[in-house]
Design an enzyme around this catalytic site. Structure first.
Site, mmCIF file in Angstrom:
data_model
loop_
_atom_site.group_PDB
_atom_site.id
_atom_site.type_symbol
_atom_site.label_atom_id
_atom_site.label_comp_id
_atom_site.label_asym_id
_atom_site.label_seq_id
_atom_site.Cartn_x
_atom_site.Cartn_y
_atom_site.Cartn_z
ATOM 1 N N HIS A 90 45.592 34.749 19.236
ATOM 2 C CA HIS A 90 45.005 35.610 18.212
ATOM 3 C C HIS A 90 46.081 36.230 17.323
ATOM 4 O O HIS A 90 45.931 36.326 16.116
ATOM 5 C CB HIS A 90 44.174 36.725 18.852
ATOM 6 C CG HIS A 90 42.851 36.247 19.370
ATOM 7 N ND1 HIS A 90 42.735 35.323 20.387
ATOM 8 C CD2 HIS A 90 41.581 36.560 19.004
ATOM 9 C CE1 HIS A 90 41.457 35.090 20.627
ATOM 10 N NE2 HIS A 90 40.732 35.832 19.795
ATOM 11 N N ARG A 127 42.802 40.588 -7.313
ATOM 12 C CA ARG A 127 41.973 40.695 -6.106
ATOM 13 C C ARG A 127 42.487 39.765 -5.007
ATOM 14 O O ARG A 127 42.473 40.133 -3.825
ATOM 15 C CB ARG A 127 40.504 40.399 -6.431
ATOM 16 C CG ARG A 127 39.593 40.705 -5.252
ATOM 17 C CD ARG A 127 38.140 40.603 -5.586
ATOM 18 N NE ARG A 127 37.763 39.245 -5.943
ATOM 19 C CZ ARG A 127 36.551 38.888 -6.383
ATOM 20 N NH1 ARG A 127 35.610 39.811 -6.537
ATOM 21 N NH2 ARG A 127 36.283 37.639 -6.681
ATOM 22 N N TYR A 130 39.918 34.031 0.185
ATOM 23 C CA TYR A 130 39.570 33.077 -0.859
ATOM 24 C C TYR A 130 39.221 33.787 -2.149
ATOM 25 O O TYR A 130 39.050 35.010 -2.186
ATOM 26 C CB TYR A 130 38.422 32.173 -0.395
ATOM 27 C CG TYR A 130 37.046 32.811 -0.405
ATOM 28 C CD1 TYR A 130 36.667 33.742 0.562
ATOM 29 C CD2 TYR A 130 36.113 32.492 -1.387
ATOM 30 C CE1 TYR A 130 35.398 34.322 0.549
ATOM 31 C CE2 TYR A 130 34.847 33.060 -1.407
ATOM 32 C CZ TYR A 130 34.502 33.973 -0.437
ATOM 33 O OH TYR A 130 33.253 34.553 -0.461
ATOM 34 N N GLU A 163 25.729 45.727 -0.678
ATOM 35 C CA GLU A 163 25.769 44.675 -1.703
ATOM 36 C C GLU A 163 24.782 43.603 -1.270
ATOM 37 O O GLU A 163 23.890 43.867 -0.457
ATOM 38 C CB GLU A 163 27.197 44.150 -1.872
ATOM 39 C CG GLU A 163 27.816 43.613 -0.605
ATOM 40 C CD GLU A 163 29.233 43.082 -0.789
ATOM 41 O OE1 GLU A 163 29.632 42.761 -1.920
ATOM 42 O OE2 GLU A 163 29.945 42.959 0.229
ATOM 43 N N LYS A 218 38.294 39.550 0.573
ATOM 44 C CA LYS A 218 37.476 38.351 0.365
ATOM 45 C C LYS A 218 37.867 37.340 1.441
ATOM 46 O O LYS A 218 38.601 36.372 1.209
ATOM 47 C CB LYS A 218 37.677 37.802 -1.064
ATOM 48 C CG LYS A 218 36.461 37.057 -1.575
ATOM 49 C CD LYS A 218 36.443 36.953 -3.071
ATOM 50 C CE LYS A 218 35.446 35.956 -3.608
ATOM 51 N NZ LYS A 218 34.075 36.024 -3.109
ATOM 52 N N ARG A 245 46.910 28.244 20.344
ATOM 53 C CA ARG A 245 45.890 29.156 19.812
ATOM 54 C C ARG A 245 46.115 30.555 20.374
ATOM 55 O O ARG A 245 45.827 30.814 21.533
ATOM 56 C CB ARG A 245 44.485 28.657 20.176
ATOM 57 C CG ARG A 245 43.367 29.560 19.673
ATOM 58 C CD ARG A 245 42.003 29.077 20.136
ATOM 59 N NE ARG A 245 40.966 30.017 19.744
ATOM 60 C CZ ARG A 245 40.624 31.104 20.456
ATOM 61 N NH1 ARG A 245 41.236 31.370 21.606
ATOM 62 N NH2 ARG A 245 39.665 31.915 20.020
#
Ligand code: PDD
Length: 277
Positions: free
Chosen positions: A100, A51, A32, A173, A141, A98
């Site tokens: 992985h 980014r 995101y 951070e 991100k 589903r």
């Protein structure tokens, strides 16, 4: 009315639907971006685009950044905000089972929202100091933010606004922002590495400090030195420069007052925010 854009289609937010088989929902398999639009222009748009590309490349997800940003422009126009917080999320889409491992055919889910946003200098805040419990690829991100969520909630439960994190004995951070400390006439921030997000606001602050002739270095910060510094501030696109005046554990930061270096950086940032492309 709140608007969003889902896979290229503009719609009221309450009408948006995705499959529960979306890998973003099942695995946090997505990335995101969060951007600020000020006075009708997206701040540092090209840095955010770079980014997002880095995040997509890092998880092996191929999608057109140009199309994403074209959709962002359409959404902003529709929503009609001059100052806005823009959220972009790209996941590895849905598959019928589903597993992985990646599906053989991937059709990413691209979801954009825009909300009203006021760019104001942040009030002084408190931070807790905690071990960095997150994974080791924080330069991506990623939408998988459980570690960040738990840390931020711990901050809120402790009557603080952020959690400053450390790995071994060094500051990485904060749960939603980058960290800077002020020591005398010098500003220090941890160097870029896999362990931190290359914050766009961090980048702008370093540039501003150079322009103002303020000494700024990217260097490791020992967590036990946080109590000895003259000032601490955190940076992010949504909160700008946020001064921390109290740590838990640790007590007051410096003499509890904002330093002249911080105030100079914050003024210059507020000024630059309106014209940074
Ligand atoms: N967070 N570090 C982390 C872990 C972050 O989540 C963020 C931003 C930053 C600062 O990055 P930038 O200056 O590019 O906003 C650093 C956003 C705002 C969020 O997740 O909502």
């Amino acid at each position: 009315m709140n608007w969003c854009c889902l896979n290229g289609e503009l719609m009221p937010l309450h009408k948006a639907r995705i499959s529960p088989m979306d890998r973003g929902f099942l695995f946090g398999d997505g990335v995101y971006e969060v951007m600020a639009q000020i006075d009708g222009r997206i701040r540092a748009k090209s840095l955010h685009a770079q980014r997002l590309q880095l995040s997509l490349d890092s998880i092996g997800l191929d999608t057109s950044i140009e199309h994403v940003f074209a959709d962002v422009d359409r959404l902003i126009k529709k929503a009609g905000f001059s100052n806005a917080k823009i959220y972009i999320q790209v996941t590895r889409g849905t598959s019928s089972v589903r597993n992985h491992s990646f599906p053989s055919i991937v059709s990413p889910t691209i979801f954009l929202t825009v909300s009203d946003f006021e760019a104001v200098s942040q009030m002084t805040s408190k931070a807790i100091v905690r071990p960095d419990i997150r994974w080791r690829k924080n330069y991506i991100k990623s939408t998988a933010l459980l570690g960040n969520v738990l840390l931020m909630q711990e901050a809120r439960d402790s009557d603080a606004q952020e959690a400053i994190l450390y790995r071994e004995e060094y500051v990485t951070e904060a749960s939603t922002s980058n960290v800077f400390v002020i020591r005398g006439q010098k500003v220090v921030t941890p160097p870029l590495s896999d362990l931190i997000l290359p914050g766009i606001t961090r980048h702008i602050v370093i540039e501003i400090a150079h322009n103002l002739g303020i000494s700024i270095v990217e260097d490791n910060i020992r967590v036990d030195c946080l109590q000895e510094v003259d000032g601490i501030f955190l940076t992010s696109s949504t909160r700008g420069l946020m001064p921390i005046v109290e740590l838990n554990p640790g007590g007051s930061v410096g003499n509890g007052k904002l330093t002249s270096i911080f105030l100079a950086l914050q003024d210059a940032y507020d000024e630059k925010l309106r014209c940074y492309d």
